[in-house]
Design an enzyme around this catalytic site. Structure first.
Site, PDB file in Angstrom:
ATOM      1  N   GLU A 114       0.177  -2.133  -0.952  1.00 23.05           N
ATOM      2  CA  GLU A 114       0.785  -1.354   0.109  1.00 23.05           C
ATOM      3  C   GLU A 114       1.568  -0.197  -0.510  1.00 23.05           C
ATOM      4  O   GLU A 114       1.895  -0.228  -1.697  1.00 23.05           O
ATOM      5  CB  GLU A 114       1.722  -2.215   0.967  1.00 23.05           C
ATOM      6  CG  GLU A 114       2.909  -2.803   0.236  1.00 23.05           C
ATOM      7  CD  GLU A 114       2.529  -3.967  -0.646  1.00 23.05           C
ATOM      8  OE1 GLU A 114       3.109  -4.088  -1.750  1.00 23.05           O
ATOM      9  OE2 GLU A 114       1.647  -4.747  -0.264  1.00 23.05           O
ATOM     10  N   ASP A 115       1.856   0.841   0.291  1.00 27.07           N
ATOM     11  CA  ASP A 115       2.661   1.957  -0.200  1.00 27.07           C
ATOM     12  C   ASP A 115       4.080   1.483  -0.507  1.00 27.07           C
ATOM     13  O   ASP A 115       4.534   0.448   0.005  1.00 27.07           O
ATOM     14  CB  ASP A 115       2.719   3.082   0.831  1.00 27.07           C
ATOM     15  CG  ASP A 115       1.363   3.778   1.000  1.00 27.07           C
ATOM     16  OD1 ASP A 115       0.544   3.691   0.064  1.00 27.07           O
ATOM     17  OD2 ASP A 115       1.143   4.378   2.059  1.00 27.07           O
ATOM     18  N   ILE A 116       4.772   2.249  -1.313  1.00 27.26           N
ATOM     19  CA  ILE A 116       6.130   1.878  -1.710  1.00 27.26           C
ATOM     20  C   ILE A 116       7.036   1.712  -0.493  1.00 27.26           C
ATOM     21  O   ILE A 116       7.821   0.755  -0.417  1.00 27.26           O
ATOM     22  CB  ILE A 116       6.715   2.934  -2.667  1.00 27.26           C
ATOM     23  CG1 ILE A 116       5.967   2.907  -3.994  1.00 27.26           C
ATOM     24  CG2 ILE A 116       8.210   2.696  -2.896  1.00 27.26           C
ATOM     25  CD1 ILE A 116       6.379   3.990  -4.953  1.00 27.26           C
TER      26      ILE A 116
END
Length: 269
Positions: free
Chosen positions: A172-174
């Site tokens: 997942e994105d940060i």
């Protein structure tokens, strides 16, 4: 008779110092012999009608195993695959190496923070080289914390290992949280000097030390082959999207007696 047999066996004496500092249950012996020597041994056994005799490699492996047992005064479990320790013998150079095999643990993580990446992220300026730079304050990292290190560092320390690698089922994105049952992952512990049989206390330590950034429920010992299955798997995902309309649209909605509450949508992919 292999002319260097005694020299190889004498070189195994250093294994006492190498192996005594390790925790292990299984050992595998690997040996490399020159092709011409193997061919010569085969010709000798054929010439004397002893084609059913034990092959040279097998005979030497048994000698090495007996020597290790005698030197360590222990009854060691020797296996043919998936060992804790691999002893590699070069019959040409007489070199003996010890390779401590990685340990793999499977689990699921929930990422509760919007400020950490999944895996270790090297500094953009120095790429993590030369003990870091002023930009990363000597850490070598763009982000100090990551799911990999929050989970892996307690494991590395407990197992007295060299490093870790993190293998997740996607990422997942940060700035995105990972909730629900969590994302499947495998943490690879490289060159572990110790072993752990009970993981529950270590799982509690990981959750406590992560300070609300990451949670895991358990860690299960697994095999390297599961990494490919996790990497190649596709799973259903659910995204919750929350947004608020602008003041101009809110005013327009009010004129038409429409609700101005926050909207929430769930996307199933």
């Amino acid at each position: 008779f292999y002319p260097y047999d005694k020299e190889i066996l004498s070189n195994l004496n250093f294994l006492r110092e190498k192996i005594n500092n390790l925790e292990y249950t299984t050992i595998q012996i690997g040996i490399h012999l020159p092709k011409d020597l193997i061919q010569e041994a085969h010709e000798i056994t054929s010439r004397h009608g002893a084609s059913q005799s034990m092959p040279l490699k097998t005979s030497m492996v048994l000698d090495i195993q007996n020597t290790i047992n005698n030197n360590l005064n222990a009854d060691i479990n020797f296996v043919k695959d998936k060992p804790d320790i691999m002893v590699l013998v070069d019959g040409l150079t007489l070199r003996v190496d010890v390779d401590v095999r990685p340990i793999y643990y499977y689990g699921r993580y929930r990422k509760l923070s919007r400020e950490i990446p999944q895996t270790r992220w090297p500094c953009r300026a120095c790429k993590g080289r030369n003990n870091g730079c002023d930009s990363c304050e000597g850490s070598g990292l763009q982000y100090i914390d990551s799911v990999q290190d929050l989970v892996g560092e307690p494991l590395r320390i407990a197992l007295d290992a060299k490093d870790t690698s993190f293998h997740g089922m996607g990422r997942e994105d940060i700035d995105v949280r990972m909730l629900g049952l969590g994302r499947p992952f495998i943490i690879e512990i490289k060159k572990p000097m110790g072993r752990i049989s009970e993981m529950s206390n270590l799982v509690k330590e990981i959750n406590t030390n992560s300070d609300g950034k990451v949670e895991i429920d358990n860690l299960i010992k697994t095999e390297r082959s599961l990494i490919a299955k996790i990497k190649n798997s596709r799973s259903d995902k659910s995204y919750n999207i929350r947004f608020r309309i602008s003041e101009e649209l809110e005013s327009e909605f009010s004129k038409n007696n429409c609700s101005t509450n926050i909207f929430a949508f769930r996307l199933n992919i």
